[in-house]
Scaffold this motif. Structure first.
Motif, PDB file in Angstrom:
ATOM      1  N   LYS A 148      50.114  39.613  36.137  1.00  0.00           N
ATOM      2  CA  LYS A 148      48.931  38.934  35.624  1.00  0.00           C
ATOM      3  C   LYS A 148      49.100  37.421  35.518  1.00  0.00           C
ATOM      4  O   LYS A 148      48.119  36.716  35.280  1.00  0.00           O
ATOM      5  CB  LYS A 148      48.563  39.496  34.235  1.00  0.00           C
ATOM      6  CG  LYS A 148      48.181  40.971  34.252  1.00  0.00           C
ATOM      7  CD  LYS A 148      47.026  41.239  35.208  1.00  0.00           C
ATOM      8  CE  LYS A 148      46.696  42.724  35.306  1.00  0.00           C
ATOM      9  NZ  LYS A 148      45.668  42.988  36.331  1.00  0.00           N
ATOM     10  N   LYS A 149      50.303  36.926  35.686  1.00  0.00           N
ATOM     11  CA  LYS A 149      50.488  35.487  35.540  1.00  0.00           C
ATOM     12  C   LYS A 149      51.615  35.003  36.448  1.00  0.00           C
ATOM     13  O   LYS A 149      52.697  35.601  36.489  1.00  0.00           O
ATOM     14  CB  LYS A 149      50.815  35.127  34.082  1.00  0.00           C
ATOM     15  CG  LYS A 149      50.979  33.639  33.836  1.00  0.00           C
ATOM     16  CD  LYS A 149      51.191  33.355  32.362  1.00  0.00           C
ATOM     17  CE  LYS A 149      51.373  31.865  32.102  1.00  0.00           C
ATOM     18  NZ  LYS A 149      51.584  31.585  30.660  1.00  0.00           N
ATOM     19  N   SER A 197      53.480  31.230  37.356  1.00  0.00           N
ATOM     20  CA  SER A 197      53.619  29.785  37.156  1.00  0.00           C
ATOM     21  C   SER A 197      54.453  29.232  38.297  1.00  0.00           C
ATOM     22  O   SER A 197      55.574  29.702  38.539  1.00  0.00           O
ATOM     23  CB  SER A 197      54.293  29.478  35.813  1.00  0.00           C
ATOM     24  OG  SER A 197      53.490  29.902  34.730  1.00  0.00           O
ATOM     25  N   ASN A 245      42.675  39.792  38.562  1.00  0.00           N
ATOM     26  CA  ASN A 245      42.782  39.182  37.230  1.00  0.00           C
ATOM     27  C   ASN A 245      44.067  38.369  37.076  1.00  0.00           C
ATOM     28  O   ASN A 245      44.708  38.382  36.022  1.00  0.00           O
ATOM     29  CB  ASN A 245      42.703  40.258  36.143  1.00  0.00           C
ATOM     30  CG  ASN A 245      41.429  41.071  36.216  1.00  0.00           C
ATOM     31  OD1 ASN A 245      40.342  40.505  36.303  1.00  0.00           O
ATOM     32  ND2 ASN A 245      41.565  42.394  36.216  1.00  0.00           N
ATOM     33  N   GLU A 290      46.280  35.007  36.715  1.00  0.00           N
ATOM     34  CA  GLU A 290      46.242  33.632  36.232  1.00  0.00           C
ATOM     35  C   GLU A 290      47.377  32.854  36.891  1.00  0.00           C
ATOM     36  O   GLU A 290      48.530  33.287  36.843  1.00  0.00           O
ATOM     37  CB  GLU A 290      46.397  33.582  34.709  1.00  0.00           C
ATOM     38  CG  GLU A 290      46.437  32.184  34.132  1.00  0.00           C
ATOM     39  CD  GLU A 290      46.746  32.158  32.647  1.00  0.00           C
ATOM     40  OE1 GLU A 290      46.783  31.056  32.070  1.00  0.00           O
ATOM     41  OE2 GLU A 290      46.970  33.239  32.060  1.00  0.00           O
ATOM     42  N   LYS A 322      49.282  29.087  37.256  1.00  0.00           N
ATOM     43  CA  LYS A 322      49.477  27.730  36.754  1.00  0.00           C
ATOM     44  C   LYS A 322      50.274  26.953  37.790  1.00  0.00           C
ATOM     45  O   LYS A 322      51.381  27.367  38.171  1.00  0.00           O
ATOM     46  CB  LYS A 322      50.193  27.756  35.405  1.00  0.00           C
ATOM     47  CG  LYS A 322      49.342  28.392  34.315  1.00  0.00           C
ATOM     48  CD  LYS A 322      49.918  28.147  32.928  1.00  0.00           C
ATOM     49  CE  LYS A 322      48.964  28.669  31.866  1.00  0.00           C
ATOM     50  NZ  LYS A 322      49.452  28.380  30.496  1.00  0.00           N
ATOM     51  N   LYS A 324      41.021  31.990  46.741  1.00  0.00           N
ATOM     52  CA  LYS A 324      39.976  32.090  45.729  1.00  0.00           C
ATOM     53  C   LYS A 324      38.844  33.026  46.131  1.00  0.00           C
ATOM     54  O   LYS A 324      38.434  33.888  45.327  1.00  0.00           O
ATOM     55  CB  LYS A 324      39.435  30.686  45.439  1.00  0.00           C
ATOM     56  CG  LYS A 324      38.477  30.609  44.258  1.00  0.00           C
ATOM     57  CD  LYS A 324      39.193  30.716  42.931  1.00  0.00           C
ATOM     58  CE  LYS A 324      38.250  30.450  41.785  1.00  0.00           C
ATOM     59  NZ  LYS A 324      38.862  30.632  40.463  1.00  0.00           N
ATOM     60  N   ASN A 349      38.663  37.696  40.258  1.00  0.00           N
ATOM     61  CA  ASN A 349      38.925  37.041  38.967  1.00  0.00           C
ATOM     62  C   ASN A 349      40.192  36.188  38.979  1.00  0.00           C
ATOM     63  O   ASN A 349      40.925  36.118  37.991  1.00  0.00           O
ATOM     64  CB  ASN A 349      39.017  38.082  37.840  1.00  0.00           C
ATOM     65  CG  ASN A 349      37.729  38.843  37.651  1.00  0.00           C
ATOM     66  OD1 ASN A 349      36.641  38.292  37.812  1.00  0.00           O
ATOM     67  ND2 ASN A 349      37.837  40.124  37.307  1.00  0.00           N
ATOM     68  N   ARG A 353      42.191  32.992  38.418  1.00  0.00           N
ATOM     69  CA  ARG A 353      42.033  31.789  37.610  1.00  0.00           C
ATOM     70  C   ARG A 353      43.163  30.825  37.957  1.00  0.00           C
ATOM     71  O   ARG A 353      44.345  31.180  37.828  1.00  0.00           O
ATOM     72  CB  ARG A 353      42.063  32.126  36.123  1.00  0.00           C
ATOM     73  CG  ARG A 353      40.819  32.874  35.626  1.00  0.00           C
ATOM     74  CD  ARG A 353      41.053  33.439  34.244  1.00  0.00           C
ATOM     75  NE  ARG A 353      42.051  34.498  34.279  1.00  0.00           N
ATOM     76  CZ  ARG A 353      42.822  34.829  33.243  1.00  0.00           C
ATOM     77  NH1 ARG A 353      42.740  34.153  32.112  1.00  0.00           N
ATOM     78  NH2 ARG A 353      43.683  35.828  33.340  1.00  0.00           N
ATOM     79  N   THR A 361      44.857  27.175  37.095  1.00  0.00           N
ATOM     80  CA  THR A 361      44.943  26.056  36.162  1.00  0.00           C
ATOM     81  C   THR A 361      45.874  25.009  36.745  1.00  0.00           C
ATOM     82  O   THR A 361      47.056  25.279  36.995  1.00  0.00           O
ATOM     83  CB  THR A 361      45.476  26.502  34.786  1.00  0.00           C
ATOM     84  OG1 THR A 361      44.624  27.529  34.265  1.00  0.00           O
ATOM     85  CG2 THR A 361      45.506  25.330  33.816  1.00  0.00           C
TER      86      THR A 361
END
Length: 419
Positions: A358-359, A361, A379, A381, A383, A396, A401, A403, A405
Motif C-alpha cells: 500500500k505504500k 517511498s 490503492n 500511495e 512518495k 496514473k 486510486n 496517490r 505525493t
C-alpha cells in the motif's frame, strides 16, 4: 512557571516518563527517540506510537526538545528520525526527585549508578551483606578508564537496563543474569570509536528480554543467534562495526532461537556489505529496516522466506543497485521504502503480485525502472521527489486510486548532532 510547577502540572504518566528519561542518560546526551521509547516500553508495556505522543507532550511543556532528523514522519512506526535533547537542569531535577522517593538507595524505583575510573560509590562496597537492588530502572554510566572490573549485585526487579559507556573494551556485568524480569537492554557507547563488547552471553539466560539496542559497538553478527533469545521481539544496531566475514550458513535452529523476533533495525552501520543469512531464517519477522548503510549493495534471494514481513525499509543505502526477484514472494508486504537508494536500477519484475503493498517511498531513485506489473496494484500511495515523479505519472491512468505525493529532498542539519 518554574520547573517544579511545570512538573507538578503534568499528568502522572508523563511525570513518570520524565523521571525515567532524566534518570537513564548522561548529561549533554543526544538521544535517538527509539531509545527512549524502548525504555518506556520495558517499564510500562505501552505501544510505540503512544510513547511518541508522550515525547511530544513533554516537548510541548518545554521539558525536553524533540528535533526531526528527516521528514518528520513516524506513521510507519520508525522513530529513528527524531532526536531527543534534555537540558542538564531537567536531568538533575529528575535525579533529585527520584532520590526523594525513598531514603534507601536499595529501594528506589530508579537508580543511577555513576562509576568514575573503577571507583564505585561507597554504598556498593559494604562487605557485610550482599547488595540487592530493587529498582525497576537501572542506569549505569562508566568513563573511558573503566576496566569492567564489576562488583556483584543482585537485581531481581530490573525491567529496563541502560549502560552508558566510553571505554574501548567493555565486558557486560555477570549480574545481568540475576535480572529475570529484564525486558529492555540499552548499550550506548559515548566514546569516539566502536567499543569491543564481550560477555554478551550473560543475556542468554533472560526469559523476558524483549528489546536490545546497541550503539557504536564492534560485535559479531554471528554471535547474536547463539544467545538463544527466545523472547526477543526487537533488535536495534546503530553505528556498529561488524567484525566478521559473513559466512553463517551453519547457524542452526534460528527460527526456534528467535521465535518471537518481529523487528530488526540496522542504522548507520558503514561496513555492512551484506546481511547475515540467519536474518532471512527469522520467519516471525514483520519489520526489517536497513538504513544509511552505504556499502550494502544487494540482498540475498532468500529474503523471499520472510513470509510475515510487512515492512521493508532500505532508505539511504546508496550502493544498493537491485532488489532480488524473490521480493515478490513477500505476500504480506505493506510498506517498501527505498528512498535515497539512487543506484537502484529496477524493482522486481513481478512486484505487482504484492497485493497487500500500500505504500512505496522512493525519493532520489531517478535511475529506477518500474515494471509493468506495477499497474495491477490498487490503492497505492507513492512518495517521491521531482526526479522520480515522472516515473509514476505514466501509471496514473492505469492504476486504481494511485496517490502520488511529491516531496523535496531535505538536508537536515540536526543530523550533525548524532555524531
Amino acid at each position: 512557571m518554574d520547573l517544579i510547577q511545570s512538573f507538578d502540572a503534568l499528568p502522572r504518566n508523563l511525570q513518570e516518563c520524565f523521571l525515567d528519561t532524566g534518570s537513564s542518560f548522561r548529561k549533554d546526551q543526544k538521544i535517538i527517540a527509539s531509545t527512549v521509547i524502548d525504555v518506556w516500553f520495558g517499564l510500562y508495556g505501552i505501544e510505540n506510537i503512544i510513547c511518541m505522543h508522550y515525547l511530544q507532550d513533554l516537548a510541548s511543556h518545554k521539558l525536553l526538545e524533540l528535533l526531526p532528523l528527516g521528514k518528520n514522519e513516524y506513521e510507519d512506526g520508525f522513530f529513528n528520525e527524531f532526536l531527543v535533547k534534555q537540558d542538564n537542569i531537567f536531568r538533575e531535577f529528575a535525579i533529585n526527585q527520584c532520590e526523594k522517593d525513598s531514603f534507601s538507595i536499595f529501594e528506589r524505583k530508579r537508580l543511577n549508578l555513576d562509576i568514575q575510573e573503577n571507583n564505585f560509590p561507597n554504598w556498593c562496597l559494604n562487605p557485610k551483606q550482599p547488595i540487592t537492588i530493587n529498582a525497576s530502572l537501572l542506569s549505569i554510566s562508566t568513563d573511558e578508564s573503566f576496566t569492567s572490573n564489576w562488583i556483584e549485585m543482585d537485581c531481581p526487579n530490573v525491567e529496563a537496563l541502560v549502560l552508558n559507556l566510553a571505554s574501548s573494551n567493555y565486558a557486560l556485568p555477570n549480574f545481568i543474569t540475576t535480572m529475570k524480569k529484564l525486558k529492555v537492554v540499552m548499550i550506548i557507547n559515548h566514546g569516539p570509536d566502536p567499543v569491543k563488547l564481550t560477555n554478551l552471553s550473560c543475556l542468554s539466560s533472560l526469559p523476558n528480554l524483549r528489546r536490545i539496542r546497541i550503539e557504536k559497538a564492534s560485535i559479531s553478527l554471528l554471535d547474536i543467534p547463539k544467545l538463544q533469545l527466545n523472547s526477543l521481539e526487537k533488535l536495534s544496531l546503530w553505528l556498529c562495526h561488524f567484525v566478521e566475514v559473513l559466512n553463517d550458513l551453519e547457524v542452526d535452529n534460528v527460527s526456534e532461537s528467535f521465535q518471537s523476533l518481529q523487528e530488526i533495525e540496522i542504522d548507520y552501520c558503514y561496513n555492512l556489505f551484506e546481511l547475515p543469512y540467519w536474518i532471512f531464517q527469522v520467519v516471525s519477522l514483520k519489520k526489517l529496516s536497513i538504513t544509511n548503510c552505504n556499502k550494502l549493495c544487494s540482498l540475498s534471494e532468500v529474503i523471499g522466506n520472510l513470509k510475515n514481513l510487512e515492512m521493508l525499509r532500505l532508505s539511504s543505502c546508496n550502493s544498493l543497485f537491485e532488489l532480488p526477484e524473490t521480493v515478490q514472494r513477500l505476500s504480506n508486504l505493506r510498506v517498501l521504502d527505498v528512498s535515497g537508494c539512487f543506484q537502484l536500477k529496477k524493482l522486481p519484475l513481478e512486484i505487482g503480485k504484492l497485493k497487500k503493498l500500500k505504500k512505496i517511498s522512493m525519493r532520489d531513485c531517478y535511475r529506477c525502472e518500474l515494471p509493468d506489473s506495477m499497474k495491477t496494484l490498487e490503492n497505492l500511495e507513492v512518495k517521491c521527489d521531482e526526479g522520480t515523479v515522472f516515473l509514476w505519472k505514466r501509471f496514473k491512468p492505469k492504476m486504481k486510486n494511485l496517490r502520488i505525493t511529491e516531496e523535496e529532498t531535505e538536508h537536515n542539519l540536526n543530523l550533525l548532532q548524532l555524531f
